[in-house]
Enzyme design. Structure first.
Site, PDB file in Angstrom:
ATOM      1  N   LYS A   1       9.535  17.025  18.667  1.00  0.00           N
ATOM      2  CA  LYS A   1       9.689  16.208  19.875  1.00  0.00           C
ATOM      3  C   LYS A   1      11.075  15.588  19.906  1.00  0.00           C
ATOM      4  O   LYS A   1      11.717  15.392  18.858  1.00  0.00           O
ATOM      5  CB  LYS A   1       8.632  15.094  19.955  1.00  0.00           C
TER       6      LYS A   1
ATOM      7  N   ASP B   1       3.514   9.224  16.586  1.00  0.00           N
ATOM      8  CA  ASP B   1       3.980  10.421  17.297  1.00  0.00           C
ATOM      9  C   ASP B   1       2.972  11.574  17.255  1.00  0.00           C
ATOM     10  O   ASP B   1       3.205  12.618  17.873  1.00  0.00           O
ATOM     11  CB  ASP B   1       5.266  10.980  16.641  1.00  0.00           C
TER      12      ASP B   1
END
Ligand code: ATP
Length: 301
Positions: free
Chosen positions: A10, A140
């Site tokens: 990401k 996350d």
């Protein structure tokens, strides 16, 4: 039987950070984008938990623990406990995501392990339960399950997909020395002092740019509140940012808590040119595109 699940790295297109909360976490208002660097996680039944890591390309895997502290094993144990099953697995990670680079490679492995073991053991965990287990493992991890482009609030674990009609091209410039996320947040507290309020900056301009794929507005709206503290800890990274722009990228953005830098390119051709120039300058550089899918099965064997 072996199940292989692929999970993406990401980046944070917007990372608004608020003043540290009483529980020690910082409130975030972030926009994640999943990009095309991947870890492939393969699982098979075993009498004991184990993990092994193979690099993909020239990823340096020396910093990845091979004991029970590896987040993939923690994910596997958590899933087994959640279902009350006494099963264990051998976990093999093919790592294409730079380690300790601010690209959430560990979180990708945790998400991939949850999905892979859910399939291997036919547990049929609901999406809500999977997202809940993911949030327990790390802020996350839920995003690594859903992928695409999504807004993250809370400490980043509350994720909602956002409209992103663009195809964005990035030049990813990893750094040889990792930067610990915790130390960057400490530096943030030090720098911010009492100037930062409890509510992190919202990504309104970025969301508007994503919805219509407006490249200029997108480039102008990229924001990372951890850039200043990361650069305070690692002033040498300023030279990387300068090199990324000098090589022809539209702008340079620190990835999460760093030290990886991202160069925004107008298209694939420009990304490849910028990568070539950076490699000639002595940097490591990769090309990635986003948004891409979250953790998904790629192989049953
Ligand atoms: P963060 O998610 O905290 O922003 P990051 O993206 O910068 O971290 P990661 O590659 O996720 O970096 O790794 C952070 C640290 O987590 C590593 O230095 C390593 O000690 C530990 N770790 C545990 N399990 C893993 C794993 N499966 N892959 C990578 N690192 C792991």
């Amino acid at each position: 039987m072996t199940v292989t699940v692929r999970a993406p790295a990401k980046i944070n297109l917007h990372l608004g950070v608020g003043a540290v909360r009483e529980d020690g976490f910082h409130p975030l208002d972030t926009v994640y984008q999943a990009v095309s660097l991947y870890d492939d996680v393969s699982v098979s039944d075993s009498a004991v938990w184990s993990v092994e890591v193979e690099p993909v390309g020239d990823v340096d895997v020396a910093g990845v623990p091979l004991d029970e502290s590896n987040i993939a094993i923690r994910a596997g144990r958590l899933l087994a406990e959640h279902h009350g099953v006494a099963r264990r697995a051998r976990i093999s990670i093919a790592k294409g995501i730079p380690v300790a680079g601010g690209m959430a490679g560990g979180s990708a492995d945790a998400a991939a392990t949850l999905v892979a073991l859910d399939r291997l053991w036919d547990l049929q965990t609901s999406d809500d339960d999977l997202l809940g287990l993911a949030a327990e493992l790390g802020s996350d991890v839920p995003f690594a399950l859903i992928g695409g482009t999504a807004r993250g609030t809370g400490r980043g674990e509350l994720v909602d997909p956002v409209e992103d009609v663009g195809t964005w091209w990035w030049v990813v410039v990893p750094d040889a020395d990792g930067l610990a996320t915790l130390s960057v947040y400490r530096a943030f507290d030090e720098l911010a002092g009492s100037d930062v309020g409890p509510t992190p900056a919202a990504p309104d301009l970025l969301l508007a740019a994503l919805a219509v794929a407006d490249q200029d507005a997108f480039a102008a709206a990229l924001r990372n509140d951890l850039a200043a503290p990361a650069l305070m800890l690692r002033p040498d990274l300023r030279a990387t940012a300068t090199d990324v722009v000098a090589a022809g990228a539209r702008t340079a953005l620190l990835s999460g808590s760093g030290p990886t830098f991202l160069g925004l390119a107008a298209d694939q051709e420009q990304a490849l040119r910028v990568r070539g120039t950076l490699i000639d300058d002595g940097h490591r550089a990769l090309v990635a595109t986003g948004p891409v899918a979250g953790a998904h099965v790629v192989r049953y064997a």
